[in-house]
Design an enzyme around this catalytic site. Structure first.
Site, short mmCIF file in Angstrom:
data_model
loop_
_atom_site.label_atom_id
_atom_site.label_comp_id
_atom_site.label_asym_id
_atom_site.label_seq_id
_atom_site.Cartn_x
_atom_site.Cartn_y
_atom_site.Cartn_z
N CYS A 7 -25.02 -15.55 20.83
CA CYS A 7 -24.46 -14.70 21.97
C CYS A 7 -25.52 -14.75 23.07
O CYS A 7 -25.18 -14.72 24.20
CB CYS A 7 -24.41 -13.21 21.23
SG CYS A 7 -22.81 -12.94 20.35
N HIS A 98 -19.78 -21.64 14.42
CA HIS A 98 -19.91 -22.63 15.36
C HIS A 98 -19.57 -24.03 14.71
O HIS A 98 -19.62 -24.14 13.49
CB HIS A 98 -21.55 -22.78 15.80
CG HIS A 98 -22.53 -22.90 14.55
ND1 HIS A 98 -22.89 -21.66 13.98
CD2 HIS A 98 -22.87 -24.08 14.05
CE1 HIS A 98 -23.72 -22.19 13.17
NE2 HIS A 98 -23.96 -23.53 12.98
P1 AMP Z 1 -26.10 -24.48 11.00
O1 AMP Z 1 -27.06 -25.03 10.05
O2 AMP Z 1 -24.51 -25.16 10.67
O3 AMP Z 1 -26.01 -23.14 11.10
O4 AMP Z 1 -26.17 -24.93 12.48
C1 AMP Z 1 -27.08 -24.33 13.39
C2 AMP Z 1 -27.49 -25.39 14.26
O5 AMP Z 1 -28.03 -24.86 15.74
C3 AMP Z 1 -28.71 -26.39 13.95
O6 AMP Z 1 -28.07 -27.54 14.05
C4 AMP Z 1 -29.69 -26.22 15.03
O7 AMP Z 1 -30.42 -27.20 15.42
C5 AMP Z 1 -29.12 -25.56 16.24
N1 AMP Z 1 -29.79 -24.63 16.89
C6 AMP Z 1 -30.54 -23.66 16.65
N2 AMP Z 1 -31.15 -23.03 17.50
C7 AMP Z 1 -30.66 -23.80 18.64
C8 AMP Z 1 -30.90 -23.67 20.41
N3 AMP Z 1 -31.82 -22.70 20.63
N4 AMP Z 1 -30.47 -24.59 20.94
C9 AMP Z 1 -29.31 -25.34 20.58
N5 AMP Z 1 -29.16 -25.39 19.07
C10 AMP Z 1 -29.84 -24.79 18.25
ZN ZN Z 2 -23.01 -14.14 18.14
#
Ligand code: AMP
Ligand code: ZN
Length: 118
Positions: A7, A98
């Site tokens: 968010c 996501h």
């Molecule tokens: P999940 O493990 O499916 O919850 O994916 C979360 C994803 O968010 C991971 O692949 C992380 O590398 C990515 N992530 C976490 N923080 C950030 C951020 N600040 N900007 C971009 N991607 C992020």
């Molecule tokens: Zn959110």
């Protein structure tokens, strides 16, 4: 504001590298890519996980896939994989639903592609 990383990214409070945006969804580069192309596509509305999809909000999932098709066309990506991790065992670390869009590499398919940890 809700204490949610994604968010805050949508709001611009935390920086991201934008790939695509429309009224319903936002897409940005994953900060720790596991493929040459690794984008995240998220609904702008806070939905915690795929378990929270309802009749009322399910059209947002279609918007995510619409965005993926647009991104693919715009970037000349012919083949890609979209993954949603739902819940802890599936590896969901951010509790704002996501979809990972992965491309740029020949991907395997089978039990080994789960990346099991135990
Ligand atoms: P999940 O493990 O499916 O919850 O994916 C979360 C994803 O968010 C991971 O692949 C992380 O590398 C990515 N992530 C976490 N923080 C950030 C951020 N600040 N900007 C971009 N991607 C992020
Ligand atoms: Zn959110």
């Amino acid at each position: 504001m809700m204490d949610c990383l994604f968010c805050k990214i949508i709001d611009g409070e935390i920086p991201s590298t934008k790939v695509y945006e429309d009224e319903y969804v936002y897409s940005f580069k994953d900060i720790a890519p596991i493929a040459p192309v690794h984008y995240l596509i998220i609904p702008k509305a806070h939905i915690a996980s795929a378990n929270d999809i309802t009749e009322e909000n399910s059209s947002l999932v279609a918007k995510v896939f619409e965005a993926a098709a647009k991104i693919a066309k715009a970037e000349g990506i012919e083949s890609y994989r979209i993954i949603n991790n739902c819940g802890d065992d599936a590896g969901q670390t951010v509790k704002h639903m996501h979809f990972h869009m992965l491309a740029g590499v020949k991907m395997g398919w089978g039990p080994e592609s789960l990346g099991k940890t135990e």
